[in-house]
Write an enzyme that holds these catalytic residues in place. Structure first.
Site, PDB file in Angstrom:
ATOM      1  N   SER A 187      -8.111  -2.249   3.806  1.00 25.01           N
ATOM      2  CA  SER A 187      -8.041  -2.859   2.480  1.00 25.01           C
ATOM      3  C   SER A 187      -7.588  -1.920   1.374  1.00 25.01           C
ATOM      4  O   SER A 187      -7.117  -2.376   0.343  1.00 25.01           O
ATOM      5  CB  SER A 187      -9.389  -3.478   2.123  1.00 25.01           C
ATOM      6  OG  SER A 187     -10.421  -2.548   2.303  1.00 25.01           O
ATOM      7  N   HIS A 215      -7.874  -9.254   5.266  1.00 27.08           N
ATOM      8  CA  HIS A 215      -6.634  -9.093   4.497  1.00 27.08           C
ATOM      9  C   HIS A 215      -5.405  -9.504   5.294  1.00 27.08           C
ATOM     10  O   HIS A 215      -4.285  -9.285   4.845  1.00 27.08           O
ATOM     11  CB  HIS A 215      -6.473  -7.642   4.032  1.00 27.08           C
ATOM     12  CG  HIS A 215      -7.293  -7.313   2.826  1.00 27.08           C
ATOM     13  ND1 HIS A 215      -6.961  -7.746   1.559  1.00 27.08           N
ATOM     14  CD2 HIS A 215      -8.442  -6.616   2.690  1.00 27.08           C
ATOM     15  CE1 HIS A 215      -7.861  -7.312   0.702  1.00 27.08           C
ATOM     16  NE2 HIS A 215      -8.777  -6.628   1.359  1.00 27.08           N
ATOM     17  N   LYS A 246     -10.037 -14.714   0.253  1.00 22.39           N
ATOM     18  CA  LYS A 246      -8.820 -14.018  -0.192  1.00 22.39           C
ATOM     19  C   LYS A 246      -7.664 -15.017  -0.200  1.00 22.39           C
ATOM     20  O   LYS A 246      -7.586 -15.824  -1.117  1.00 22.39           O
ATOM     21  CB  LYS A 246      -8.614 -12.795   0.693  1.00 22.39           C
ATOM     22  CG  LYS A 246      -9.695 -11.770   0.362  1.00 22.39           C
ATOM     23  CD  LYS A 246      -9.732 -10.528   1.175  1.00 22.39           C
ATOM     24  CE  LYS A 246     -10.783  -9.590   0.589  1.00 22.39           C
ATOM     25  NZ  LYS A 246     -11.527  -8.839   1.573  1.00 22.39           N
TER      26      LYS A 246
HETATM   27  C1  LIG Z   1     -12.966  -8.483   1.511  1.00 22.68           C
HETATM   28  C2  LIG Z   1     -13.322  -8.036   2.858  1.00 22.68           C
HETATM   29  C3  LIG Z   1     -14.484  -8.503   3.470  1.00 22.68           C
HETATM   30  C4  LIG Z   1     -15.488  -9.349   2.729  1.00 22.68           C
HETATM   31  O1  LIG Z   1     -15.065 -10.643   2.593  1.00 22.68           O
HETATM   32  P1  LIG Z   1     -15.820 -11.616   1.559  1.00 22.68           P
HETATM   33  O2  LIG Z   1     -15.475 -12.958   2.045  1.00 22.68           O
HETATM   34  O3  LIG Z   1     -15.301 -11.293   0.209  1.00 22.68           O
HETATM   35  O4  LIG Z   1     -17.273 -11.330   1.692  1.00 22.68           O
HETATM   36  C5  LIG Z   1     -14.736  -8.129   4.766  1.00 22.68           C
HETATM   37  N1  LIG Z   1     -13.888  -7.317   5.436  1.00 22.68           N
HETATM   38  C6  LIG Z   1     -12.770  -6.816   4.866  1.00 22.68           C
HETATM   39  C7  LIG Z   1     -11.864  -5.942   5.656  1.00 22.68           C
HETATM   40  C8  LIG Z   1     -12.467  -7.161   3.558  1.00 22.68           C
HETATM   41  O5  LIG Z   1     -11.373  -6.666   2.996  1.00 22.68           O
END
Ligand SMILES: *Cc1c(COP(=O)(O)O)cnc(C)c1O
Length: 399
Positions: A187, A215, A246
């Site tokens: 990320s 992502h 996302k």
């Molecule tokens: C954003 C993210 C999460 C968390 O996801 P949410 O739905 O916002 O809790 C988990 N793993 C990775 C790699 C992320 O980038």
């Protein structure tokens, strides 16, 4: 009242320590929908900070689907999934995600965070198990590993030689179960895990593979199916994690996996059993976005057109944009004060790109982090690029 104040006095000192390290956070505030041009702290800016990859957060059809769901199902479930919090649309969305990910089944959780915690904690249930994790994995995997009963071993970022050494270690050899966990797309740097090599090692040493595609879902692979599909590994990875928070614009997470593991998680995973299910509007939002994504290739294609344009122009201007091969583009600054200043000056000029400093990234790896979306126009990006260049030169980041 005074008593209360006295007992919490130490917080002031903690906050002062955070302030010294630039870790005391007061977020900027969004005064509009999350969109490519947004109102932030009362100012209209080109928004390069959200994970709104497909620009679906404010899409009229999606909003309509959410409103229709509220009309039919109300605003919430007021129950956990295993009591009376499973609506027919939860099951419908799980089936759609399973099909999208080419797996037998999928199971929804309240967030990507809780999905990682749920799977790690459920599978790694004994001290005889072993969780093996990339050093740059997301915080929710780290916390999942902390809540698991198993010990954990961390391999250097994407270092397959190190992963092999761990798999050959005495501790791994005597483990009851082994789980290799990796982000699909990392990320902060936007690089991709070497999944073909990970799967090959996992097969050789009999380890389960779990890929967190937070992502990557909606972003890479055929029509956004994720990193497993991107590498042609459909059917070869035991667990794929996705988020609804996302590209899918709402909030939630899921594990796409075998039917048996899905049913097992649904019987024992603690966030599934002890935290209430997603409101119907969220579920309907994701059903609609998945339909749009499969029906209209435009969004996915535009995301990549923008990504390529933005990266090429930044490179041409002389910025160091790291190893990214995805819409996450870091602009390396290598200095925390300068990164913070860069972000501030851009904001004053109408561009929002957040600075990322320690502890989110290691000291000396400070940067701005940008994410373009399908909703930006080339004109938006050209405007942003002109400001990056102007201020980049002023701060001596580029010549
Ligand atoms: C954003 C993210 C999460 C968390 O996801 P949410 O739905 O916002 O809790 C988990 N793993 C990775 C790699 C992320 O980038």
């Amino acid at each position: 009242m005074n008593k209360l104040k006295d007992k919490l006095l130490f917080i002031e000192e903690e906050i002062n320590n955070l302030k010294k390290e630039n870790r005391f956070l007061i977020p900027r505030v969004l005064n509009s929908a999350q969109q490519p041009i947004a109102i932030v702290d009362g100012k209209k800016v080109i928004n390069l900070t959200s994970n709104n990859y497909l620009a679906m957060t404010n899409h009229p059809e999606v909003k309509k689907a959410a409103i229709e769901a509220i009309k039919k199902y109300g605003v919430g479930t007021a129950a956990v999934r295993t009591i009376i919090g499973t609506m027919d649309i939860h099951l419908e969305l799980e089936k759609k995600f399973a099909k999208f990910k080419n797996t037998e089944a999928a199971i929804l959780f309240q967030s990507g965070f809780t999905t990682n915690v749920a799977v790690c904690q459920t599978l790694m249930s004994s001290e005889q198990d072993l969780l093996i994790s990339d050093e740059l994995n997301h915080a929710s995997i780290i916390d999942g590993a902390r809540l698991a009963k198993s010990p954990r071993m961390i391999y250097k970022h994407k270092d397959m030689k190190h992963l092999k050494e761990i798999l050959e270690s005495p501790q791994a050899r005597k483990a009851r179960r082994k789980l290799i966990v990796t982000d699909g797309v990392f990320s902060m740097d936007g690089d991709i895990a070497p999944l073909p090599e990970i799967v090959e090692l996992a097969n050789k040493y009999d380890a389960i593979v779990m890929v967190d595609d937070a992502h990557a879902s909606g972003v890479i692979g055929k029509q956004g199916r994720g990193t497993v599909n991107h590498f042609g590994l459909d059917g070869k990875v035991e667990i794929q994690i996705g988020t609804l928070s996302k590209a899918f614009a709402a909030v939630g997470g899921y594990a796409a996996t075998t039917k048996k593991l899905r049913d097992y998680l649904g019987s024992v995973a603690r966030p599934f059993l002890f935290s209430s299910s997603q409101p119907p509007s969220v579920v309907a939002t994701c059903i609609k976005i998945l339909d749009i994504l499969l029906k209209e290739p435009y969004h996915f294609e535009k995301l990549w057109e923008n990504t390529k344009f933005f990266k090429e122009e930044l490179k041409k201007a002389g910025f160091d944009i790291g190893e990214s091969v995805t819409p996450i583009t870091p602009i390396m600054v290598y200095d925390s004060q300068k990164a913070i200043k860069f972000s501030k000056m851009l904001f004053e000029e109408g561009v929002f790109a957040l600075s990322i400093v320690y502890p989110t990234v290691p000291r000396g790896k400070e940067r701005l982090r940008t994410i373009v979306t399908a909703g930006h126009t080339i004109k938006d990006l050209e405007f942003a690029l002109s400001k990056f260049k102007k201020i980049g030169r002023k701060l001596g980041i580029i010549k």
